[in-house]
Design a protein around this motif. Structure first.
Motif, PDB file in Angstrom:
ATOM      1  N   ALA A  39       0.839  -1.190   0.000  1.00  0.00           N
ATOM      2  CA  ALA A  39       0.000   0.000   0.000  1.00  0.00           C
ATOM      3  C   ALA A  39       0.878   1.245   0.000  1.00  0.00           C
ATOM      4  CB  ALA A  39      -0.891  -0.012   1.236  1.00  0.00           C
ATOM      5  N   THR A  40       0.564   2.152  -0.910  1.00  0.00           N
ATOM      6  CA  THR A  40       1.229   3.447  -0.881  1.00  0.00           C
ATOM      7  C   THR A  40       0.125   4.485  -0.677  1.00  0.00           C
ATOM      8  OG1 THR A  40       1.043   3.463  -3.261  1.00  0.00           O
ATOM      9  CG2 THR A  40       3.190   2.863  -2.353  1.00  0.00           C
ATOM     10  N   VAL A  41       0.504   5.721  -0.486  1.00  0.00           N
ATOM     11  CA  VAL A  41      -0.498   6.762  -0.254  1.00  0.00           C
ATOM     12  C   VAL A  41      -1.443   6.822  -1.452  1.00  0.00           C
ATOM     13  CG1 VAL A  41      -0.859   9.232   0.152  1.00  0.00           C
ATOM     14  CG2 VAL A  41       1.115   8.046   1.153  1.00  0.00           C
ATOM     15  N   GLY A  42      -2.729   6.776  -1.178  1.00  0.00           N
ATOM     16  CA  GLY A  42      -3.706   6.877  -2.258  1.00  0.00           C
ATOM     17  C   GLY A  42      -3.943   5.564  -2.992  1.00  0.00           C
ATOM     18  N   ALA A  43      -3.315   4.482  -2.510  1.00  0.00           N
ATOM     19  CA  ALA A  43      -3.502   3.206  -3.198  1.00  0.00           C
ATOM     20  C   ALA A  43      -4.869   2.611  -2.868  1.00  0.00           C
ATOM     21  CB  ALA A  43      -2.402   2.235  -2.807  1.00  0.00           C
ATOM     22  N   VAL A  44      -5.436   1.933  -3.835  1.00  0.00           N
ATOM     23  CA  VAL A  44      -6.741   1.302  -3.675  1.00  0.00           C
ATOM     24  C   VAL A  44      -6.508  -0.202  -3.510  1.00  0.00           C
ATOM     25  CG1 VAL A  44      -8.936   0.845  -4.834  1.00  0.00           C
ATOM     26  CG2 VAL A  44      -7.782   3.043  -5.154  1.00  0.00           C
ATOM     27  N   PRO A  45      -6.965  -0.818  -2.418  1.00  0.00           N
ATOM     28  CA  PRO A  45      -6.764  -2.264  -2.278  1.00  0.00           C
ATOM     29  C   PRO A  45      -7.655  -3.029  -3.255  1.00  0.00           C
ATOM     30  CG  PRO A  45      -7.948  -1.362  -0.380  1.00  0.00           C
ATOM     31  CD  PRO A  45      -7.667  -0.205  -1.288  1.00  0.00           C
ATOM     32  N   LEU A  46      -7.079  -3.983  -3.927  1.00  0.00           N
ATOM     33  CA  LEU A  46      -7.857  -4.779  -4.875  1.00  0.00           C
ATOM     34  C   LEU A  46      -8.254  -6.113  -4.261  1.00  0.00           C
ATOM     35  CD1 LEU A  46      -5.712  -4.170  -8.066  1.00  0.00           C
ATOM     36  CD2 LEU A  46      -7.965  -3.224  -7.589  1.00  0.00           C
ATOM     37  N   GLY A  47      -7.513  -6.520  -3.231  1.00  0.00           N
ATOM     38  CA  GLY A  47      -7.833  -7.788  -2.582  1.00  0.00           C
ATOM     39  C   GLY A  47      -6.610  -8.682  -2.530  1.00  0.00           C
ATOM     40  N   THR A  48      -6.833  -9.898  -2.018  1.00  0.00           N
ATOM     41  CA  THR A  48      -5.748 -10.873  -1.936  1.00  0.00           C
ATOM     42  C   THR A  48      -5.893 -11.809  -3.116  1.00  0.00           C
ATOM     43  OG1 THR A  48      -5.831 -10.679   0.446  1.00  0.00           O
ATOM     44  CG2 THR A  48      -4.651 -12.576  -0.437  1.00  0.00           C
ATOM     45  N   LEU A  49      -4.909 -11.770  -3.985  1.00  0.00           N
ATOM     46  CA  LEU A  49      -4.983 -12.557  -5.211  1.00  0.00           C
ATOM     47  C   LEU A  49      -3.924 -13.657  -5.203  1.00  0.00           C
ATOM     48  CD1 LEU A  49      -6.227  -9.630  -6.005  1.00  0.00           C
ATOM     49  CD2 LEU A  49      -5.965 -10.478  -8.330  1.00  0.00           C
ATOM     50  N   LYS A  50      -4.192 -14.689  -6.005  1.00  0.00           N
ATOM     51  CA  LYS A  50      -3.248 -15.790  -6.095  1.00  0.00           C
ATOM     52  C   LYS A  50      -2.358 -15.580  -7.312  1.00  0.00           C
ATOM     53  CE  LYS A  50      -3.236 -20.788  -6.701  1.00  0.00           C
ATOM     54  NZ  LYS A  50      -4.087 -21.804  -7.325  1.00  0.00           N
ATOM     55  N   LEU A  51      -1.059 -15.761  -7.106  1.00  0.00           N
ATOM     56  CA  LEU A  51      -0.128 -15.661  -8.226  1.00  0.00           C
ATOM     57  C   LEU A  51      -0.173 -16.977  -8.999  1.00  0.00           C
ATOM     58  CD1 LEU A  51       2.089 -14.258  -9.818  1.00  0.00           C
ATOM     59  CD2 LEU A  51       3.725 -14.964  -8.074  1.00  0.00           C
ATOM     60  N   GLU A  52      -0.641 -16.910 -10.231  1.00  0.00           N
ATOM     61  CA  GLU A  52      -0.789 -18.126 -11.041  1.00  0.00           C
ATOM     62  C   GLU A  52       0.495 -18.462 -11.785  1.00  0.00           C
ATOM     63  OE1 GLU A  52      -3.303 -20.213 -11.345  1.00  0.00           O
ATOM     64  OE2 GLU A  52      -4.721 -19.138 -10.052  1.00  0.00           O
TER      65      GLU A  52
END
Ligand code: ATP
Ligand code: MG
Length: 383
Positions: A291-304
């Motif tokens: 997370a950086t300033v102003g970042a929007v969390p997208l969620g926890t994703l799996k690296l495929e």
């Protein structure tokens, strides 16, 4: 050097369902390197041929400088040879019975240039385009890429005011293409010739153009500097056409997990009518794992998977059945199978309405600011 001005230009081919080019308004300023960019069949070649005078307009007007060169309503049509243009087309016609040297010399002879000057010029362009070794060969004895360079040399030799190039590098291998691009850029900077360059290759357009005109289905979508087109696409088509790997586009519908998440971010915004956000685009390089300033969390994703591309990597991330692609120049430390928290920089989000038209983040912020905190105003998009 004159500007080229297209006003409401339309082209209908007989027996062709829809217009090949519709109501096109475009000014190509003198000294500009303009790339006409778009998918196959979008009307690029047709536009170039109309500028050249190889195709009549069905409507509208084209002017080169002050001179109207084609206008149906004014009954004006200037033939190609009076438009003082240099042309290289997808299918380049070299004179088969002339050597490379004679082919390049041909235009200079027509212009009755003195022999010493002609010879110097021919040698100079052969040198620049690295075809000197083939000077005495005939076109049939050359590869496609070599022929293409001869076609370019022949046209550059006569120093035209305006160069019209239709995919002139399509037959070259990757290295030569890159070299020729650099050469074209250099020639453009040196001679300040106005260049109109047709390509369906967005990378080529991004590297060459001072201005890009993106077309789709015969219609102009956006005109701007390469950086503008990339960082502020006016609609979904432009956003998705430009960029490699392509932009991640998330539809804010209930069926989509990512979309549902995004809907939670944006859905409560007090937006009405056409400015309602229907999809969000995130460039692959705008995704981050912290997370950086102003970042929007997208969620926890799996690296495929991790795809190395030589000095950079493309990471495929998944959330349920959905996929996001991330591009990075930093060697990834995560391994396939790992889960990672993903964020997107707010500045890197591209918002589109249901018609695919861009909505500015500032527009959202202004409406956001008008809404008191605690009434559905998400804290994720700081004002
Ligand atoms: N002489 C013609 N007669 C009828 N239709 C044509 C003719 N030339 C082009 N078209 C049609 O007009 C549309 C635009 O064609 P155009 O050649 O301008 O596309 P383009 O953008 O240059 O595509 P590409 O990248 O494949 O070269 C296409 O749908 C094509 O089929
Ligand atoms: Mg074409």
């Amino acid at each position: 050097m004159p500007d080229i001005t297209l006003t409401n230009v339309t082209k209908n081919y007989a027996g062709h369902g829809h217009a090949a080019v519709s109501d096109l308004n475009l000014t190509i300023a003198h000294g500009e390197f303009m790339c006409l960019l778009g998918p196959s069949g979008c009307g690029k070649t047709t536009t170039l041929r109309m500028i050249a005078g190889l195709e009549h307009l069905s409507g509208g007007e084209i002017a080169i400088g002050e001179r109207v060169v084609d206008s149906l309503s004014a009954g004006t049509f200037l033939p190609p040879e009076q438009r003082r243009l240099g042309l290289v087309f997808q299918s380049y016609a070299l004179w088969p019975h002339m050597t490379v040297e004679r082919n390049i010399d041909f235009g200079l002879r027509l212009r009755k240039i003195p022999e010493a000057e002609r010879r110097a010029k021919v040698n100079d362009v052969m040198e620049k385009l690295r075809i000197r070794d083939y000077a005495a060969r005939y076109p049939s004895q050359l590869s496609g890429g070599q022929q293409q360079r001869v076609a370019l040399a022949r046209m550059l030799a006569v120093n035209p005011e305006i160069l019209l190039l239709d995919e002139p590098l399509s037959n070259l291998d990757a290295t030569l293409r890159l070299e020729m691009r650099a050469e074209l850029r250099r020639l453009h900077e040196e001679f300040r010739t106005t260049i109109v360059f047709v390509t369906h290759d967005q990378w080529e357009a991004m590297t060459l153009a001072t201005t890009i005109a993106v077309m789709n289905g015969g219609r102009l979508q956006q005109v701007g500097a390469p950086d503008d087109i990339y960082s502020r696409p006016v609609n979904r088509f432009v956003a998705e056409f430009i960029g490699n790997p392509p932009i991640n586009m998330i539809s804010l519908d209930a069926q989509s997990v990512l979309g549902g998440l995004a809907a939670r971010l944006f859905g409560k915004l007090p937006l009405g009518g056409t400015s309602k956000v229907a999809s969000v685009g995130i460039r692959p390089e705008e995704i981050a794992f912290s997370a950086t300033v102003g970042a929007v969390p997208l969620g926890t994703l799996k690296l495929e998977s991790i795809m190395p591309t030589g000095g950079s990597w493309i990471l495929e991330l998944s959330l349920g059945a959905e996929r996001l692609f991330h591009a990075t120049h930093t060697r990834p430390t995560a391994r396939p199978g790992d889960v990672v928290d993903c964020f997107a920089k707010a500045e890197g989000l591209h918002l589109f309405d249901a018609d695919g038209q861009r909505i500015e983040l500032t527009e959202i912020r202004a409406q956001n600011a008008a809404q008191p905190i605690g009434q559905g105003r998400p804290a994720l998009l700081p004002a």
